[in-house]
Write a protein that holds these residues in place. Structure first.
Motif, mmCIF file in Angstrom:
data_model
loop_
_atom_site.group_PDB
_atom_site.id
_atom_site.type_symbol
_atom_site.label_atom_id
_atom_site.label_comp_id
_atom_site.label_asym_id
_atom_site.label_seq_id
_atom_site.Cartn_x
_atom_site.Cartn_y
_atom_site.Cartn_z
ATOM 1 N N THR A 105 0.816 -1.220 0.000
ATOM 2 C CA THR A 105 0.000 0.000 0.000
ATOM 3 C C THR A 105 0.847 1.267 0.000
ATOM 4 O O THR A 105 0.634 2.165 -0.802
ATOM 5 N N ASP A 106 1.812 1.367 0.918
ATOM 6 C CA ASP A 106 2.688 2.547 0.992
ATOM 7 C C ASP A 106 4.106 2.060 1.246
ATOM 8 O O ASP A 106 4.499 1.816 2.387
ATOM 9 N N LYS A 107 4.882 1.925 0.183
ATOM 10 C CA LYS A 107 6.218 1.355 0.352
ATOM 11 C C LYS A 107 7.191 2.326 1.019
ATOM 12 O O LYS A 107 8.285 1.933 1.421
ATOM 13 N N ASP A 108 6.796 3.596 1.179
ATOM 14 C CA ASP A 108 7.644 4.558 1.874
ATOM 15 C C ASP A 108 7.405 4.562 3.387
ATOM 16 O O ASP A 108 8.057 5.303 4.120
ATOM 17 N N ALA A 109 6.473 3.721 3.844
ATOM 18 C CA ALA A 109 6.140 3.703 5.271
ATOM 19 C C ALA A 109 7.113 2.866 6.084
ATOM 20 O O ALA A 109 7.066 2.871 7.317
ATOM 21 N N TYR A 110 8.005 2.148 5.394
ATOM 22 C CA TYR A 110 8.954 1.293 6.105
ATOM 23 C C TYR A 110 10.232 1.159 5.280
ATOM 24 O O TYR A 110 10.264 1.479 4.087
ATOM 25 N N ILE A 111 11.270 0.685 5.931
ATOM 26 C CA ILE A 111 12.571 0.465 5.284
ATOM 27 C C ILE A 111 12.854 -1.029 5.265
ATOM 28 O O ILE A 111 12.605 -1.728 6.247
ATOM 29 N N TYR A 112 13.347 -1.501 4.135
ATOM 30 C CA TYR A 112 13.841 -2.877 4.042
ATOM 31 C C TYR A 112 15.350 -2.815 3.899
ATOM 32 O O TYR A 112 15.872 -2.150 3.003
ATOM 33 N N GLY A 113 16.056 -3.467 4.794
ATOM 34 C CA GLY A 113 17.507 -3.399 4.746
ATOM 35 C C GLY A 113 18.187 -4.687 5.153
ATOM 36 O O GLY A 113 17.548 -5.701 5.451
ATOM 37 N N THR A 114 19.502 -4.649 5.136
ATOM 38 C CA THR A 114 20.326 -5.728 5.687
ATOM 39 C C THR A 114 21.065 -5.167 6.895
ATOM 40 O O THR A 114 21.423 -3.983 6.923
ATOM 41 N N PHE A 115 21.273 -6.011 7.875
ATOM 42 C CA PHE A 115 21.846 -5.541 9.135
ATOM 43 C C PHE A 115 23.045 -6.388 9.522
ATOM 44 O O PHE A 115 23.028 -7.616 9.406
ATOM 45 N N GLU A 116 24.083 -5.691 9.956
ATOM 46 C CA GLU A 116 25.253 -6.389 10.498
ATOM 47 C C GLU A 116 25.773 -5.621 11.703
ATOM 48 O O GLU A 116 25.406 -4.466 11.936
ATOM 49 N N ALA A 117 26.626 -6.273 12.465
ATOM 50 C CA ALA A 117 27.062 -5.732 13.748
ATOM 51 C C ALA A 117 27.958 -4.507 13.592
ATOM 52 O O ALA A 117 28.588 -4.294 12.541
#
Length: 381
Positions: free
Chosen positions: A360-372
């Motif tokens: 619906t609103d792809k700017d409402a969240y972030i998709y990422g990769t995470f490392e230490a």
């Protein structure tokens, strides 16, 4: 009269007509006619046996005083959906009240899951980690549809003067997202449903075969929807994650924002510490089984369900309820077959659910990769 009896009568009639051909006219063949009559006698014997068997089965199923009384009692009391499914699976007689619980589906083959069974299934779902809790769930009884969403910045309300038309001014723009329900099913092999223990028996089968598989499929579809069309943001360390939450997300989205990751990502977050050596994850006072990051609940899924991106942990943060809508076809259906697993002496129950997942609103969240956070290098000497 059953199908086999009708077939036997038809064969006898054909042979009777054939016999007349050999007894009339100039081409008489009495020996041939007698032979056919012998065949008719054998068919008649087979018909008589089939008729006796049919009458015996009919008599066994014929309602007597006790079954009529039991049926009337069932009509006058609350009906147990588990018992109804068990009867449907085993072909047992049902009262009118019981039949009303499993109204035929649109195709005439599937039945509706009774409401009490559906409620019990929803209770079972709470035992598993479901991504449906993180997104907006909309119930529907239709197979297709569309939803309009406001595109661009929020413009607020137009000033209104009593008696005047509402000024259009800078009109908001909308985008239409279409959806279409897809169906997913699981076959449940039921070896035996004991009278008086239908609920315990069926719930065991539903839990083992349907519920956890349904949640796995739903989660998979939701995660695919969250990733669709998104640029992947590389986030290294808890400070970068904190900054991205503060800078990249609209503060209004933080009201229902969450942080979602897998076991790998949670292990990294759980080991991260601030400059004073304190863990950056804090206990959630509202839910002791959860942790908080910057006040946002952290939800964890298995690595098998939410796989690593190469060697890095996947992470979603922001308002997933604003970003994804789960269109849930609210009617669960089931069908039964005593033939599908005939060689295993089992009855098969097929349970079906339907849904679609739309972004619906792809700017409402972030998709990422995470490392230490990289370890601090201490200068030699």
């Amino acid at each position: 009269m059953n199908k086999k009896m009708r077939e036997l009568l038809a064969k006898m009639e054909q042979k009777r007509l054939a016999t007349k051909e050999f007894t009339d006219g100039d081409n008489k063949d009495l020996e041939k006619a007698a032979s056919i009559l012998d065949e008719i006698d054998e068919l008649q014997k087979e018909f008589d046996v089939e008729k006796r068997l049919f009458e015996a089965e009919k008599s066994e199923n014929e309602p007597n005083d006790k079954t009529v009384e039991d049926t009337q009692k069932a009509d006058d009391t609350d009906v147990d959906g588990f018992a109804v499914i068990a009867k449907a699976a085993t072909g047992k007689r049902m009262s009118e009240a019981e039949k009303a619980l499993i109204v035929d589906g649109e195709d005439g083959e599937n039945f509706l899951i009774p409401e009490d069974v559906k409620l019990a299934i929803n209770e079972l779902r709470r035992q598993y980690v479901s991504a449906k809790d993180l997104v907006t769930v909309t119930k529907t009884n239709t197979l297709t549809g569309s939803t309009n969403y406001e595109a661009g910045d929020v413009l607020g309300l137009a000033p209104l003067v009593d008696g005047n038309e509402i000024a259009f001014g800078d009109q908001p723009s909308f985008r239409q997202v279409k959806w279409a329900v897809e169906f997913f099913a699981k076959m449940i092999p039921v070896s035996n449903i004991l009278r008086g223990a239908e609920k315990a028996g069926l719930m065991s089968y539903l839990n083992r075969w349907f519920v956890k598989n349904a949640i796995f499929t739903e989660n998979e579809a939701i995660f695919a929807g969250l990733k669709a069309g998104k640029d992947v943001k590389a986030v290294t360390g808890w400070e970068a994650l904190k900054k991205s939450i503060n800078v990249d997300l609209d503060p209004a989205l933080l009201i229902d924002a969450v942080v979602v990751t897998n076991q790998t990502g949670f292990a990294i977050l759980d080991e991260e510490k601030d400059e004073n050596g304190r863990p950056i994850l804090q206990p959630n006072p509202a839910n002791t089984t959860q942790k908080l990051f910057q006040g946002l609940p952290v939800r964890v899924f298995s690595d098998a369900q939410l796989a690593n991106v190469e060697t890095k942990a996947p992470i979603f943060y922001g308002s997933l309820k604003s970003g994804i809508e789960f269109i849930d076809y609210q009617t669960l259906q089931f069908a039964t077959s005593e033939h599908y697993l005939f060689n295993k002496n089992q009855t098969a129950i097929r349970v079906i659910e339907g849904f679609d997942v739309i972004q619906t609103d792809k700017d409402a969240y972030i998709y990422g990769t995470f490392e230490a956070t990289p370890a601090e290098v201490v200068p030699a000497g």
